[in-house]
Design an enzyme around this catalytic site. Structure first.
Site, PDB file in Angstrom:
ATOM      1  N   ASP A  24      -4.527   2.356  -4.923  1.00 49.84           N
ATOM      2  CA  ASP A  24      -3.111   2.509  -4.582  1.00 49.84           C
ATOM      3  C   ASP A  24      -2.637   1.367  -3.690  1.00 49.84           C
ATOM      4  OD1 ASP A  24      -4.542   3.176  -2.354  1.00 49.84           O
ATOM      5  OD2 ASP A  24      -3.368   4.931  -1.835  1.00 49.84           O
ATOM      6  N   ASP A  60       0.828  -1.208   0.000  1.00 53.82           N
ATOM      7  CA  ASP A  60       0.000   0.000   0.000  1.00 53.82           C
ATOM      8  C   ASP A  60       0.861   1.255   0.000  1.00 53.82           C
ATOM      9  OD1 ASP A  60      -1.978  -1.841   0.242  1.00 53.82           O
ATOM     10  OD2 ASP A  60      -2.503  -1.370   2.315  1.00 53.82           O
ATOM     11  N   LYS A  64      -7.183  10.358  10.110  1.00 52.21           N
ATOM     12  CA  LYS A  64      -6.616   9.734   8.910  1.00 52.21           C
ATOM     13  C   LYS A  64      -7.373  10.109   7.642  1.00 52.21           C
ATOM     14  CE  LYS A  64      -5.491   5.309   6.760  1.00 52.21           C
ATOM     15  NZ  LYS A  64      -5.411   3.832   6.920  1.00 52.21           N
TER      16      LYS A  64
END
Length: 1304
Positions: free
Chosen positions: A1082, A814, A883
């Site tokens: 991603d 990741d 986050k």
């Protein structure tokens, strides 16, 4: 102890084999071939870009030939759809001919050669039934007007000449027509195999006649090609997994067979092979309807359908399945009667076909009633809970979706009815990025696309209004016949009472202040939907064979269900860009990347499935698995809630949250039901997930319910179908992967591997006692994936030799806040690069924890001052809370979006009162955004540049359109003057200019994919349906762009297009180097043993991408794409745009005279003595000089008497008044005495002081209006106004080679 046994087998020095070095050993991956491909990739990305450029659409009230070529309007699309349905089974060919002739007289660009071929074929069929003279005359008249005939055109003409020689013109012969076909570079073998030929003997005779003509013309190559076609058609059919009928011979020889010829041509002409397997037949069965499937005799029939609830027996099961079977029988009978009644009514109804009485019978007859019935039921059950409607759906969405499903089914039928062999790609080239490899890729794709297009025939797309009207008929019939039996205890005597109730009913609810029609499910149906298996349409399922290669923008994926390579957001502009980019060969690597993603084979993880099924059947909550009965306690009303307003508000807030959570639990339960039923059906199969892209280029699987982009449960259920031995490095990566999934992912790799080793006893317990043990795996961030990995670690250790264990578990790599990684690489930002692991470091950087720490310090300071929410939140701002906001800040998240994200995280913590979460999130969002702005200055500069470019582009108008609009405006005004009205001013007013702002932000990715932002102002259209009037957005009538949305969305969309490009490049290179690959944007997946290899590829492709001057190329593209576009100067004074442009370095070159007139934009002006250097255009002066309109510029907009013109104020007067007004206001704001020249009489009363202030403000407003008036009718060149690129920092992207935590 389990722990001791695991350690002996897995840890060095305790009976296990050594794990191997921490760093990757220097394996010979960087071979000469890899180095050559790396150089080719770099050269490919640095090549001069090829752009797809088409003009912006015109405002809906204007039309032009160029605009019609690219953007067909809704009225034309409706006509084409009617024409298409009238041609189907020759339903009403005369009517189709009337529409076709009308569009021909209008020179409609919508009539391409495919439409012409469909009409020629229909005329030929009609001539075989009756009135041959009339239809053949029409046939040859159309042939004579055909400009660009295709292979199908020539095939149809040859067939007409063979069947009707007496109606063939004297100047037409087989010889002359064959000569014309050869000159047109038509493939003769493809022509003679065209689907227009339906009789084997007839086709063989035509080939014989063509061979004689080729001999007469001395064309030996054509003679040879025709002989080969004749030979191929007479060969024995290939053996298949399903036994073939032995062919009948004629005079001892196998006669010519068209199907055999076509199958051979699929292999030979296109260098492809047909999959002659039972699996291919099963996939065709899967995409057929249940009734067609019943006719197929395949051994796998029940294995596919019985478990999906699509066969008769399963629909007879109790409750939901039984109800659906009863609805189906009733609806089928009702539709048979209803469709006949509609057709009879339309036949006699005068005015049928207008907006209130549309023609629907031809569309409803395209699909049999039994299919329409099942289709309607399946779709409406699938839509339950969508669009924010609990236990129901929005009416407009339901009608459009069901109408679209009918359209898709019809097009799928057309594909299947033509018996087209589905080709599969042969071995792709290994040099995608070389000139020769790319050209080879394009040639293969274009040949296959042409083959598929010619054989599938023409179908017209349906408009949204047509879909909604067709859907309304079906839904109304379903609501009339669908019933359920509800039973309950009578409150009077306790007896059981039964009642028949509607299964669906119509209702209304308010959404954002608007009254919306909704379709709701009966509570009994809704309840059973979360428990019982439901039918699923095949286009929502994985595939049993590799997906059809993408050969065109609407050709690929499922074998027969039509799909588009891009998910259009109701934007005809996006479709047009993609269509033309595909025709020009710009998107070959996008197609290739999607083929790679779709060809990855998957399996269901049976061990995880068994545990999931056990939890599901228990009805209990486990992690994110929703319980059967919502288990949260309902809030209790406080005793004083009727009298205490605050207590009542708190209670209502908690009750609202409880109801939302309860509805969400039901929706989640239905979603998990889909996943489990699909997993059960594919439990023993290898399957594939076809992919397409969104408008930014990001790839998504087409099956929506079960795929690897789904939630933790979906990912836990999936594993690669192919296994590979772990090896020493693979076993190490497996342990690191388990640590990551558990949430211990910010330590270095050695510490992560040690974390797994230290919890080996917990891992064994989780595997051996998943539901009745300590449940260590349940505490993971991703519990189901964690359990799957625990099982893999356990199996590897228990195998006795972990390094040789064959593993199929996907291991993830990741990116660290991937958007910020791209920003840091684009801007060369050293500080940003360190925060997101582009720079090498001993430990991984954690930007989320860093921001959380910054916010905690701010909270400490605010708490010391006594701030209530700072005290409440102290110690609660974890990494998880901030986050999502940090991640989406670089994607342009607004304050409102950040607040909502933080509110959700605070609610999930469960340690704050429900009623306090919103205000606490409001406070915290401000602090988080402030901290992020201080940290990522480099990203902010690029984001600002992208935003300003988008704002200017979306305000721009092409110069030629300004001139056209001016001419049209003048004609309308002069026409009114001739009608006795006083002509209004001829120069375009500012209000009309805003309607001309139709320019979307468009750019091209490094892979050649054009990205067109779809954001336009909402223009709703009223549609009358059988159920109710609905309002829909009409994609065929584009409105002006939404400037603010275009600007705010451009930075995140641009970054998303870059990460999509990076993923596609990585996918292609992994395929070339033999790695299994899958991705979730991603997050890149492969086998554990391939992680080190994939990591090198990830870095190579990222470096190649960002070494190609991405921003410089974007700037150059804008200059070329928007050359000649003009921005109205008056629109630069909106908001803070002028100050932002000035701060970014934008400047407008003007002459001294223009500088005097443009005082309102003084911060942007640069004076040039040479008039040629000026970037400003004044259309008022242009039209004054051309048409002598000087006296009409100040004409009134009404018939009122002309007022005397005010004397024009000098520049000095304007500046003096503005300065005086600003000085007075500044003095007031700062509490300083007003200067003497502005000071008022101190003895004035308070009312007079207020009046004085009002006068000052009025004067300032008047000065502003005077400045804006001088900006009217003036434009600046867009390219000249674009701000310069931000200065790039010193960070070198090649440094990521040394960063082990770039992707980890």
């Amino acid at each position: 102890m389990l722990f001791a046994r695991a350690c002996r087998r897995a840890l060095p020095g305790r009976g296990g084999r050594p794990v191997g070095p921490t760093r990757a050993s220097s394996k010979p991956y960087a071979t000469a071939a890899v180095a050559v491909r790396r150089d080719e990739l770099q050269s490919f990305l640095q090549r001069p870009a090829s752009y797809t450029i088409i003009p912006p659409p015109l405002p809906s009230e204007f039309r032009s030939e160029v605009n019609d070529l690219f953007f067909s309007d809704s009225a034309t699309q409706d006509l084409l759809a009617v024409m298409n349905t009238c041609l189907f089974n020759l339903y009403d060919v005369p009517r189709a001919k009337g529409i076709f002739d009308r569009l021909r007289t209008q020179n409609s660009a919508a009539l391409d050669q495919q439409v012409v071929n469909a009409m020629l074929e229909a005329y030929l069929k009609m001539a075989g039934q009756n009135e041959a003279d009339y239809w053949m005359e029409s046939f040859w008249e159309l042939v004579d007007s055909t400009v660009q005939p295709t292979a199908k055109t020539f095939a149809t003409i040859f067939l007409a000449m063979h069947r009707f020689p007496e109606h063939t013109p004297n100047n037409r012969s087989f010889t002359s027509l064959l000569s014309e076909a050869v000159r047109s570079d038509i493939s003769i073998s493809t022509m003679v195999a065209d689907r227009v030929f339906t009789d084997d003997e007839e086709a063989s005779e035509i080939i014989t006649r063509l061979s004689k003509s080729a001999i007469d013309l001395n064309l030996p190559l054509v003679v040879s090609e025709l002989g080969e076609a004749q030979s191929l058609g007479a060969q024995e059919p290939e053996e298949d997994a399903v036994p073939q009928v032995i062919p009948v011979t004629k005079n001892g020889e196998i006669p010519f067979n068209l199907l055999t010829l076509r199958k051979h041509l699929t292999r030979v002409a296109l260098a492809r092979r047909v999959l002659p397997t039972d699996v291919n037949a099963r996939q065709k069965l899967l995409e057929d309807s249940v009734y067609e499937a019943a006719k197929e005799r395949l051994a796998k029939q029940h294995q596919v359908f019985a478990e999906l609830g699509l066969d008769d027996n399963s629909l007879l099961r109790p409750d939901l399945q039984r109800w659906m079977w009863q609805w189906h029988l009733k609806l089928q009978a009702r539709l048979e009667v209803e469709i006949k009644a509609i057709a009879a009514n339309e036949l006699h109804l005068r005015g049928a076909g207008n907006i209130k009485h549309p023609v629907l019978a031809p569309y409803l007859m395209l699909v049999k009633p039994e299919k329409l019935s099942l289709l309607t039921i399946v779709e409406i059950m699938r839509l339950q809970g969508t669009g924010g409607v609990s236990e129901g759906m929005k009416t407009a969405r339901a009608l459009i979706t069901i109408g679209k499903a009918v359209e898709t089914e019809y097009k799928g039928q057309m594909c299947k009815s033509n018996n087209i062999d589905i080709p599969n790609l042969s071995q792709p080239p290994r040099d995608y990025f070389s000139n020769m490899g790319y050209r080879n890729l394009r040639e293969r794709r274009v040949a296959a696309a042409r083959f598929m297009l010619d054989n599938e025939g023409w179908t017209a797309p349906w408009t949204q209004s047509l879909r909604s009207q067709v859907g309304a008929v079906l839904v109304e019939c379903l609501m009339d016949v669908a019933e359920v039996t509800r039973t309950a205890k009578s409150p009077l005597d306790g007896s059981i009472v039964s009642e028949e109730q509607p299964a669906f009913y119509q209702s209304y609810e308010y959404h954002r202040g608007q009254k919306l029609g909704v379709i709701r499910l009966n509570p009994m149906v809704s309840q059973r939907l979360s428990k019982d298996p439901v039918p699923i349409h095949p286009r929502h399922l994985p595939m049993l064979v590799k997906p059809k290669p993408w050969v065109d923008y609407n050709e690929g994926g499922y074998l027969y269900s039509k799909s588009s390579v891009m998910r259009f957001k109701d934007s005809i502009e996006q479709r047009s860009y993609l269509k033309h980019a595909s025709e020009q060969g710009h998107v070959e690597l996008v197609y290739a990347g999607l083929d790679v993603l779709g060809s990855t084979p998957w399996r269901i993880n049976k061990r995880i499935f068994d545990i999931v099924l056990e939890v599901w059947n228990s009805g209990k909550r486990l992690g994110k698995m929703p319980p059967e009965v919502f288990d949260e306690p309902e809030p209790e009303a406080p005793p004083e809630h009727e009298t205490d307003l605050f207590a009542r508000n708190v209670y209502l807030t908690r009750m609202r949250a409880y109801n939302q959570a309860k509805a969400a639990n039901h929706s989640d339960r239905c979603s998990v039901n889909y996943k489990i039923e699909i997993s059960r059906s594919f439990l023993d199969d290898v399957f594939y997930l076809p992919h397409n892209v969104d408008f930014r280029g990001r790839a998504y699987p087409l099956p929506p319910h079960l795929n690897h982009i789904g939630d933790d449960l979906s990912r836990g259920l999936l594993m690669f179908a192919e296994t590979k031995p772990l090896g020493a490095r693979g076993f190490r990566w497996l342990k690191i992967h388990l640590s990551n999934l558990y949430g211990f992912d910010k330590a270095n790799f050695d510490e992560r591997a040690a974390f797994t080793e230290s919890h080996m006893d917990d891992i064994y317990d989780s595997v051996l006692h998943p539901l009745d043990g300590r449940g260590w795996w349940r505490g993971a961030d991703d519990p189901w994936q964690c359990l799957a990995t625990c099982m893999e670690v356990y199996s590897a250790i228990e195998s006795g030799d972990p390094e040789t264990y064959e593993s199929a578990l996907p291991i993830h790599q990741d990116g660290t806040c991937n958007g910020l990684q791209h920003y840091a690489a684009l801007g060369g930002d050293h500080q940003g690069a360190q925060q997101v692991n582009l720079s090498a470091g001993e430990r991984p950087s954690d930007v989320y924890s860093f921001v959380g720490g910054m916010v905690e310090k701010i909270l400490e300071e605010d708490a010391a001052k006594g701030d209530r929410y700072a005290i409440m939140l102290r110690g609660k701002v974890t990494r998880k809370v901030v986050k999502q906001t940090v991640m989406t800040t670089v994607y342009g998240v607004t304050f409102v979006g950040a607040r909502d994200q933080i509110e959700k995280q605070l609610k999930d913590r469960k340690d704050l009162p429900e009623e306090e979460c919103w205000l606490a999130a409001n406070y915290l969002a401000k602090r988080v955004l402030s901290a992020i702005g201080d940290l990522f200055t480099g990203a902010t500069e690029i984001q600002t540049w992208l935003n300003l470019c988008a704002r200017l582009i979306s305000k721009s108008i092409p110069l030629e359109r300004i001139e056209e609009a001016q001419s049209q405006h003048k004609q309308r005004r002069m026409k009114k003057g001739r009608q006795g009205q006083r002509p209004k001013k001829f120069v375009l007013p500012d209000g009309h200019l805003k309607k001309e702002q139709m320019t979307s932000v468009v750019w091209t990715t490094p892979l050649g994919l054009p990205i067109c932002q779809p954001y336009r102002k909402t223009a709703r259209k009223q549609i009358f349906t059988a159920m109710q009037t609905v309002y829909i957005t009409d994609p065929g009538s584009p409105a002006e762009v939404n400037t603010m949305k275009q600007a705010s969305a451009f930075p995140p969309n641009f970054i998303h297009s870059l990460d999509a490009t990076h993923m596609m490049l990585t996918a292609i290179e992994c395929r070339v180097q033999g790695l299994t690959f899958a991705s979730v944007h991603d997050s890149y997946w492969t086998h554990a043993c391939s992680i080190d290899h994939m990591s090198e590829i990830i870095r190579d492709t990222f470096i190649a991408l960002h070494s190609s001057d991405v921003l410089q190329k974007l700037h150059a593209e804008f200059k070329q794409r928007y050359e000649g576009f003009k921005v109205p100067l008056i629109h630069l004074r909106t908001g803070k745009l002028m100050k932002s442009l000035a701060a970014a370095g934008s400047r407008i070159k003007v002459t001294p005279e223009q500088a005097y007139e443009l005082a309102g934009l003084k911060d942007l002006l640069v004076v040039e003595e040479d008039p040629v250097q000026s970037s400003v255009m004044d259309i008022k002066k242009t039209y004054e000089s051309l048409d002598g309109l000087l006296g009409q510029l100040d004409g009134e907009e009404s018939e009122a008497p002309v007022k005397p013109k005010r004397k024009r104020r000098t520049r000095a007067q304007i500046e003096a008044d503005a300065a005086a007004a600003e000085a007075a206001e500044a003095a007031e704001d700062e509490g300083e005495p007003v200067p003497a020249e502005l000071e008022l009489d101190e003895e004035k009363l308070d009312g007079e002081e207020d009046e004085a202030r009002l006068l000052v403000k009025r004067e300032k407003l008047r000065v502003k209006q005077e400045e804006e008036k001088m900006l009217l009718h003036k434009f600046v060149d867009l390219v000249a106004l674009l701000p310069p690129l931000p200065q790039k920092g010193s960070f070198e992207v090649k440094q990521i080679k040394d960063s082990p935590y770039f992707f980890s």
